[in-house]
Design an enzyme around this catalytic site. Structure first.
Site, PDB file in Angstrom:
ATOM      1  N   VAL A  50      -5.916  -3.917   0.564  1.00  0.00           N
ATOM      2  CA  VAL A  50      -5.914  -4.608   1.855  1.00  0.00           C
ATOM      3  C   VAL A  50      -4.879  -4.013   2.801  1.00  0.00           C
ATOM      4  CG1 VAL A  50      -5.583  -6.816   3.018  1.00  0.00           C
ATOM      5  CG2 VAL A  50      -6.783  -6.718   0.848  1.00  0.00           C
ATOM      6  N   CYS A  51      -3.689  -3.693   2.259  1.00  0.00           N
ATOM      7  CA  CYS A  51      -2.664  -3.146   3.152  1.00  0.00           C
ATOM      8  C   CYS A  51      -3.136  -1.842   3.732  1.00  0.00           C
ATOM      9  CB  CYS A  51      -1.363  -2.828   2.458  1.00  0.00           C
ATOM     10  SG  CYS A  51      -0.975  -3.827   1.102  1.00  0.00           S
ATOM     11  N   GLY A  52      -3.790  -1.032   2.895  1.00  0.00           N
ATOM     12  CA  GLY A  52      -4.266   0.247   3.407  1.00  0.00           C
ATOM     13  C   GLY A  52      -5.091   0.005   4.645  1.00  0.00           C
TER      14      GLY A  52
END
Lengths: 165, 182
Positions: A50-52
């Site tokens: 998700v952070c990516g």
């Protein structure tokens, strides 16, 4: 947002800091961008899916942030080396700061440190003088997008026009 | 602890005549997709959306808007602009389908072969992409998506409400049927 243990809320002065931004030891923080709005994007970790998406999205949305003259700083407890590899893989050109030693000190100062030992997925928008204008925390697995940030920047800039007028 | 606040995002940029629409104009359910031609998840959703339109013909129509994440997908922007160049020649959906069916062939050489297969002039379209003749249109779609809470691709809105469920055919059919009843 009044809970002293929660994420820093609007109206509070943002704690200043300078964290390593590049492997050669250069440090930066919101104080380097005074006079411009600053977006602090705390995120749990480099490489988690998700952070990516979230940091890659902010790179793609950079022209919109720049319309408001805003600087964007990503912050996690990862090391500068992890940040460098992550930034290269995602084409990220804005600074990713290493809140690595003492671990999570900046995240703690903003009330954005999770018991798991990572930063919360928290967004904090600072106004041109370094006061918190807007903040938001999302569940770790939810990418909050950029709409809340852009709404906050729009309000900051329209207030400013009113004050100038 | 501050309680995480979940607000369902809504589409802020209404569907207009400038949009690319597939399906009946008077369909009760409009699906707006924000997509990236180089995104594997969009590629995976593509046949399901196709089948959804077939099985719910008359009930659902599909609007496609561009959301290229160019820093991760180097060919996403040129593919989106090529689709717009095709759209200017009345072949947006043909190009859209070709792109999703050839996601590993989006480099300029293969793309021009695709353009030729669809009966369009590859040199002309290549030149338009090269000089970014359709970049503003793609950017407008992207910005409208950002402001509507699009956080990755694909993002779907069903009658203006963001679809936070899955993209399997079963998930899509259920979501469309639910939207058709409200």
């Amino acid at each position: 947002m009044t809970d002293p243990n929660g994420l820093i809320g609007p109206g509070r002065p943002a704690p200043d800091f300078a964290l390593p931004a590049t492997p050669d030891g250069r440090r930066t923080g919101p104080g380097d961008y005074r006079g411009r709005p600053v977006v602090l994007a705390f995120y749990p970790a480099d490489w988690s899916p998700v952070c990516g998406d979230q940091m890659a999205l902010y790179q793609a949305a950079m022209p919109e942030f720049e319309r408001y003259g805003a600087a964007v700083l990503g912050i996690s407890v990862d090391s500068i080396w992890s940040h460098r590899a992550f930034a290269e893989s995602q084409g990220i050109r804005f600074p990713l700061l290493a809140d690595f030693e003492p671990k999570g000190a900046v995240a703690r100062a903003y009330g954005a440190y999770a018991p798991s030992g990572e930063a919360d997925r928290a967004l904090v928008v600072l106004d041109q003088k370094g006061t918190v204008a807007w903040s938001h925390v999302s569940p770790p697995d939810v990418n909050p997008g950029a709409d809340g940030i852009l709404d906050a920047l729009e309000r900051l800039c329209s207030n400013r026009e009113v004050m100038a007028g | 602890m501050t309680t995480p606040l979940q607000v369902t995002a809504r589409l802020r940029t209404p569907v207009t005549g400038a949009d690319h629409v597939r399906g009946a104009d008077d369909a009760p359910v409009t699906v707006v997709e924000y997509g990236d031609f180089q995104c594997q998840y969009c590629g995976a959703a593509y046949p399901n959306l196709h089948e959804l339109l077939r099985q719910r013909e008359g009930t659902v129509r599909l609007v496609y808007r561009h959301f290229p994440i160019a820093n991760v997908h180097p060919y996403a922007e040129s593919a989106a602009e090529a689709a717009e160049a095709a759209g200017a020649r009345g072949k947006f959906w043909e190009m859209h389908d070709w792109l999703f069916e050839h996601q590993d062939q989006l480099d300029p050489v293969h793309l021009s072969l695709g353009v030729e297969q669809l009966g369009m002039p590859p040199d002309e379209i290549g030149a338009e992409v090269e000089r970014q003749a359709h970049a503003d249109r793609v950017r407008r779609d992207f910005v409208g998506g950002i402001r509507s809470g699009v956080n990755g691709t694909p993002t779907l809105f069903l009658n203006d409400v963001r679809h936070d469920g899955g993209y399997s055919l079963a998930d899509l059919l259920a979501a469309v049927d639910a939207a058709a009843e409200t």
